[in-house]
Write a protein that holds these residues in place. Structure first.
Motif, PDB file in Angstrom:
ATOM      1  N   MET A   1      -0.297 -11.032  -9.616  1.00 22.20           N
ATOM      2  CA  MET A   1      -0.460 -10.082  -8.542  1.00 22.20           C
ATOM      3  C   MET A   1       0.919  -9.758  -7.978  1.00 22.20           C
ATOM      4  SD  MET A   1      -2.868 -10.215  -5.171  1.00 22.20           S
ATOM      5  CE  MET A   1      -2.530 -11.884  -4.782  1.00 22.20           C
ATOM      6  N   THR A   2       1.211  -8.496  -7.815  1.00 23.42           N
ATOM      7  CA  THR A   2       2.490  -8.049  -7.287  1.00 23.42           C
ATOM      8  C   THR A   2       2.401  -7.899  -5.776  1.00 23.42           C
ATOM      9  OG1 THR A   2       2.905  -6.842  -9.307  1.00 23.42           O
ATOM     10  CG2 THR A   2       4.215  -6.234  -7.401  1.00 23.42           C
ATOM     11  N   ARG A   3       3.441  -8.382  -5.099  1.00 19.87           N
ATOM     12  CA  ARG A   3       3.516  -8.230  -3.651  1.00 19.87           C
ATOM     13  C   ARG A   3       4.821  -7.543  -3.325  1.00 19.87           C
ATOM     14  NH1 ARG A   3       2.110 -13.727  -0.662  1.00 19.87           N
ATOM     15  NH2 ARG A   3       0.321 -12.747   0.262  1.00 19.87           N
ATOM     16  N   ARG A   4       4.800  -6.680  -2.337  1.00 17.15           N
ATOM     17  CA  ARG A   4       6.013  -6.023  -1.860  1.00 17.15           C
ATOM     18  C   ARG A   4       6.091  -6.221  -0.362  1.00 17.15           C
ATOM     19  NH1 ARG A   4       6.282  -0.122  -4.036  1.00 17.15           N
ATOM     20  NH2 ARG A   4       8.471  -0.389  -3.575  1.00 17.15           N
ATOM     21  N   VAL A   5       7.233  -6.619   0.116  1.00 23.01           N
ATOM     22  CA  VAL A   5       7.450  -6.787   1.550  1.00 23.01           C
ATOM     23  C   VAL A   5       8.459  -5.728   1.979  1.00 23.01           C
ATOM     24  CG1 VAL A   5       8.229  -8.327   3.376  1.00 23.01           C
ATOM     25  CG2 VAL A   5       7.005  -9.262   1.413  1.00 23.01           C
ATOM     26  N   PHE A   6       8.112  -4.948   2.988  1.00 18.36           N
ATOM     27  CA  PHE A   6       8.987  -3.900   3.492  1.00 18.36           C
ATOM     28  C   PHE A   6       9.727  -4.408   4.718  1.00 18.36           C
ATOM     29  CE2 PHE A   6       5.745  -1.729   1.111  1.00 18.36           C
ATOM     30  CZ  PHE A   6       6.494  -0.821   0.370  1.00 18.36           C
ATOM     31  N   ARG A   7      11.017  -4.193   4.740  1.00 16.32           N
ATOM     32  CA  ARG A   7      11.843  -4.622   5.860  1.00 16.32           C
ATOM     33  C   ARG A   7      11.441  -3.857   7.119  1.00 16.32           C
ATOM     34  NH1 ARG A   7      18.350  -5.050   5.563  1.00 16.32           N
ATOM     35  NH2 ARG A   7      18.601  -6.043   7.559  1.00 16.32           N
ATOM     36  N   TYR A   8      11.348  -4.539   8.208  1.00 16.53           N
ATOM     37  CA  TYR A   8      11.008  -3.991   9.532  1.00 16.53           C
ATOM     38  C   TYR A   8       9.545  -3.548   9.632  1.00 16.53           C
ATOM     39  CZ  TYR A   8      16.074  -3.824   9.608  1.00 16.53           C
ATOM     40  OH  TYR A   8      17.391  -4.134   9.498  1.00 16.53           O
ATOM     41  N   VAL A   9       8.748  -3.797   8.639  1.00 18.95           N
ATOM     42  CA  VAL A   9       7.329  -3.458   8.709  1.00 18.95           C
ATOM     43  C   VAL A   9       6.562  -4.770   8.570  1.00 18.95           C
ATOM     44  CG1 VAL A   9       5.431  -2.153   7.678  1.00 18.95           C
ATOM     45  CG2 VAL A   9       7.741  -1.213   7.659  1.00 18.95           C
ATOM     46  N   PRO A  10       5.751  -5.138   9.556  1.00 19.12           N
ATOM     47  CA  PRO A  10       5.101  -6.455   9.533  1.00 19.12           C
ATOM     48  C   PRO A  10       3.859  -6.530   8.641  1.00 19.12           C
ATOM     49  CG  PRO A  10       4.500  -5.314  11.528  1.00 19.12           C
ATOM     50  CD  PRO A  10       5.480  -4.425  10.796  1.00 19.12           C
ATOM     51  N   PHE A  11       3.884  -5.881   7.482  1.00 13.65           N
ATOM     52  CA  PHE A  11       2.763  -5.920   6.553  1.00 13.65           C
ATOM     53  C   PHE A  11       3.274  -6.072   5.133  1.00 13.65           C
ATOM     54  CE2 PHE A  11       1.056  -3.633  10.146  1.00 13.65           C
ATOM     55  CZ  PHE A  11      -0.218  -4.140  10.277  1.00 13.65           C
ATOM     56  N   THR A  12       2.430  -6.617   4.259  1.00 18.64           N
ATOM     57  CA  THR A  12       2.705  -6.613   2.824  1.00 18.64           C
ATOM     58  C   THR A  12       1.587  -5.822   2.150  1.00 18.64           C
ATOM     59  OG1 THR A  12       1.492  -8.676   2.459  1.00 18.64           O
ATOM     60  CG2 THR A  12       3.858  -8.863   2.819  1.00 18.64           C
ATOM     61  N   ILE A  13       1.896  -5.253   1.004  1.00 19.32           N
ATOM     62  CA  ILE A  13       0.891  -4.546   0.207  1.00 19.32           C
ATOM     63  C   ILE A  13       0.488  -5.471  -0.930  1.00 19.32           C
ATOM     64  CG2 ILE A  13       0.413  -2.551  -1.258  1.00 19.32           C
ATOM     65  CD1 ILE A  13       2.569  -1.041   0.318  1.00 19.32           C
ATOM     66  N   GLU A  14      -0.814  -5.736  -1.036  1.00 15.50           N
ATOM     67  CA  GLU A  14      -1.323  -6.653  -2.052  1.00 15.50           C
ATOM     68  C   GLU A  14      -2.490  -6.027  -2.790  1.00 15.50           C
ATOM     69  OE1 GLU A  14      -2.515 -10.258  -0.155  1.00 15.50           O
ATOM     70  OE2 GLU A  14      -0.630 -10.480   0.924  1.00 15.50           O
ATOM     71  N   GLN A  15      -2.673  -6.465  -4.018  1.00 16.58           N
ATOM     72  CA  GLN A  15      -3.864  -6.049  -4.764  1.00 16.58           C
ATOM     73  C   GLN A  15      -5.070  -6.702  -4.101  1.00 16.58           C
ATOM     74  OE1 GLN A  15      -4.062  -7.348  -8.848  1.00 16.58           O
ATOM     75  NE2 GLN A  15      -5.369  -5.642  -9.402  1.00 16.58           N
ATOM     76  N   ASP A  16      -6.129  -5.921  -3.901  1.00 20.28           N
ATOM     77  CA  ASP A  16      -7.344  -6.424  -3.271  1.00 20.28           C
ATOM     78  C   ASP A  16      -8.109  -7.277  -4.280  1.00 20.28           C
ATOM     79  OD1 ASP A  16      -9.723  -6.912  -1.978  1.00 20.28           O
ATOM     80  OD2 ASP A  16     -10.111  -4.819  -1.466  1.00 20.28           O
ATOM     81  N   ALA A  17      -8.136  -8.579  -4.044  1.00 17.15           N
ATOM     82  CA  ALA A  17      -8.791  -9.508  -4.965  1.00 17.15           C
ATOM     83  C   ALA A  17     -10.315  -9.400  -4.925  1.00 17.15           C
ATOM     84  CB  ALA A  17      -8.366 -10.935  -4.649  1.00 17.15           C
ATOM     85  N   THR A  18     -10.865  -8.716  -3.927  1.00 16.10           N
ATOM     86  CA  THR A  18     -12.323  -8.596  -3.827  1.00 16.10           C
ATOM     87  C   THR A  18     -12.868  -7.418  -4.635  1.00 16.10           C
ATOM     88  OG1 THR A  18     -12.270  -7.191  -1.858  1.00 16.10           O
ATOM     89  CG2 THR A  18     -12.265  -9.590  -1.510  1.00 16.10           C
ATOM     90  N   ALA A  19     -11.984  -6.579  -5.174  1.00 18.75           N
ATOM     91  CA  ALA A  19     -12.411  -5.408  -5.947  1.00 18.75           C
ATOM     92  C   ALA A  19     -11.848  -5.496  -7.362  1.00 18.75           C
ATOM     93  CB  ALA A  19     -11.918  -4.126  -5.282  1.00 18.75           C
ATOM     94  N   GLU A  20     -12.676  -5.168  -8.345  1.00 19.19           N
ATOM     95  CA  GLU A  20     -12.228  -5.227  -9.731  1.00 19.19           C
ATOM     96  C   GLU A  20     -11.363  -4.018 -10.067  1.00 19.19           C
ATOM     97  OE1 GLU A  20     -15.553  -5.550 -12.358  1.00 19.19           O
ATOM     98  OE2 GLU A  20     -15.940  -7.638 -11.801  1.00 19.19           O
ATOM     99  N   PRO A  21     -10.294  -4.232 -10.838  1.00 14.94           N
ATOM    100  CA  PRO A  21      -9.499  -3.088 -11.298  1.00 14.94           C
ATOM    101  C   PRO A  21     -10.277  -2.315 -12.351  1.00 14.94           C
ATOM    102  CG  PRO A  21      -8.676  -5.111 -12.269  1.00 14.94           C
ATOM    103  CD  PRO A  21      -9.747  -5.498 -11.290  1.00 14.94           C
ATOM    104  N   GLU A  22      -9.812  -1.117 -12.674  1.00 22.07           N
ATOM    105  CA  GLU A  22     -10.489  -0.275 -13.661  1.00 22.07           C
ATOM    106  C   GLU A  22      -9.498   0.115 -14.750  1.00 22.07           C
ATOM    107  OE1 GLU A  22     -11.687   2.954 -11.183  1.00 22.07           O
ATOM    108  OE2 GLU A  22     -13.495   1.935 -10.509  1.00 22.07           O
ATOM    109  N   TYR A  23      -9.969   0.117 -16.003  1.00 20.71           N
ATOM    110  CA  TYR A  23      -9.151   0.469 -17.161  1.00 20.71           C
ATOM    111  C   TYR A  23      -9.848   1.578 -17.935  1.00 20.71           C
ATOM    112  CZ  TYR A  23      -7.138  -4.098 -16.164  1.00 20.71           C
ATOM    113  OH  TYR A  23      -6.541  -5.170 -15.547  1.00 20.71           O
ATOM    114  N   GLU A  24      -9.055   2.543 -18.389  1.00 24.45           N
ATOM    115  CA  GLU A  24      -9.603   3.651 -19.164  1.00 24.45           C
ATOM    116  C   GLU A  24      -8.499   4.181 -20.083  1.00 24.45           C
ATOM    117  OE1 GLU A  24     -11.973   7.871 -18.473  1.00 24.45           O
ATOM    118  OE2 GLU A  24     -10.960   6.924 -16.791  1.00 24.45           O
TER     119      GLU A  24
END
Length: 91
Positions: A1-24
């Motif tokens: 799982m990839t995580r990105r932390v943005f400077r000066y922003v108190p949040f990280t963006i993460e893949q939602d583990a509760t939802a399945e990804p989709e492939y096509e």
């Protein structure tokens, strides 16, 4: 799982583990127009890749556009001492 932390922003963006990804997979072979054959949407890459392999056997088409979709969530960082503000910060 990839995580990105943005400077000066108190949040990280993460893949939602509760939802399945989709492939096509979509066939884009063709001289003037694309073939357009699609694998359908799956929750694992193997079935989409198998459809791609069979399509190549049947048609000799070799060029495909692969699609991967997932859901992302914004999570407050644990080390942030400031409470999250409504309206958020620009990303």
């Amino acid at each position: 799982m990839t995580r990105r932390v943005f400077r000066y922003v108190p949040f990280t963006i993460e893949q939602d583990a509760t939802a399945e990804p989709e492939y096509e997979v979509r066939c884009v072979s063709g001289d003037e127009t694309e073939c357009g054959a699609r694998s359908g949407t799956y929750s694992h890459p193997a079935p989409a890749e198998e459809r791609q392999r069979r399509h190549t056997q049947e048609t000799r088409h070799r060029r495909y556009h692969r699609h991967f979709r997932d859901y992302a969530v914004m999570r407050p960082t644990a080390e942030s001492s400031e409470p999250a503000r409504a309206g958020g910060s620009a990303v």
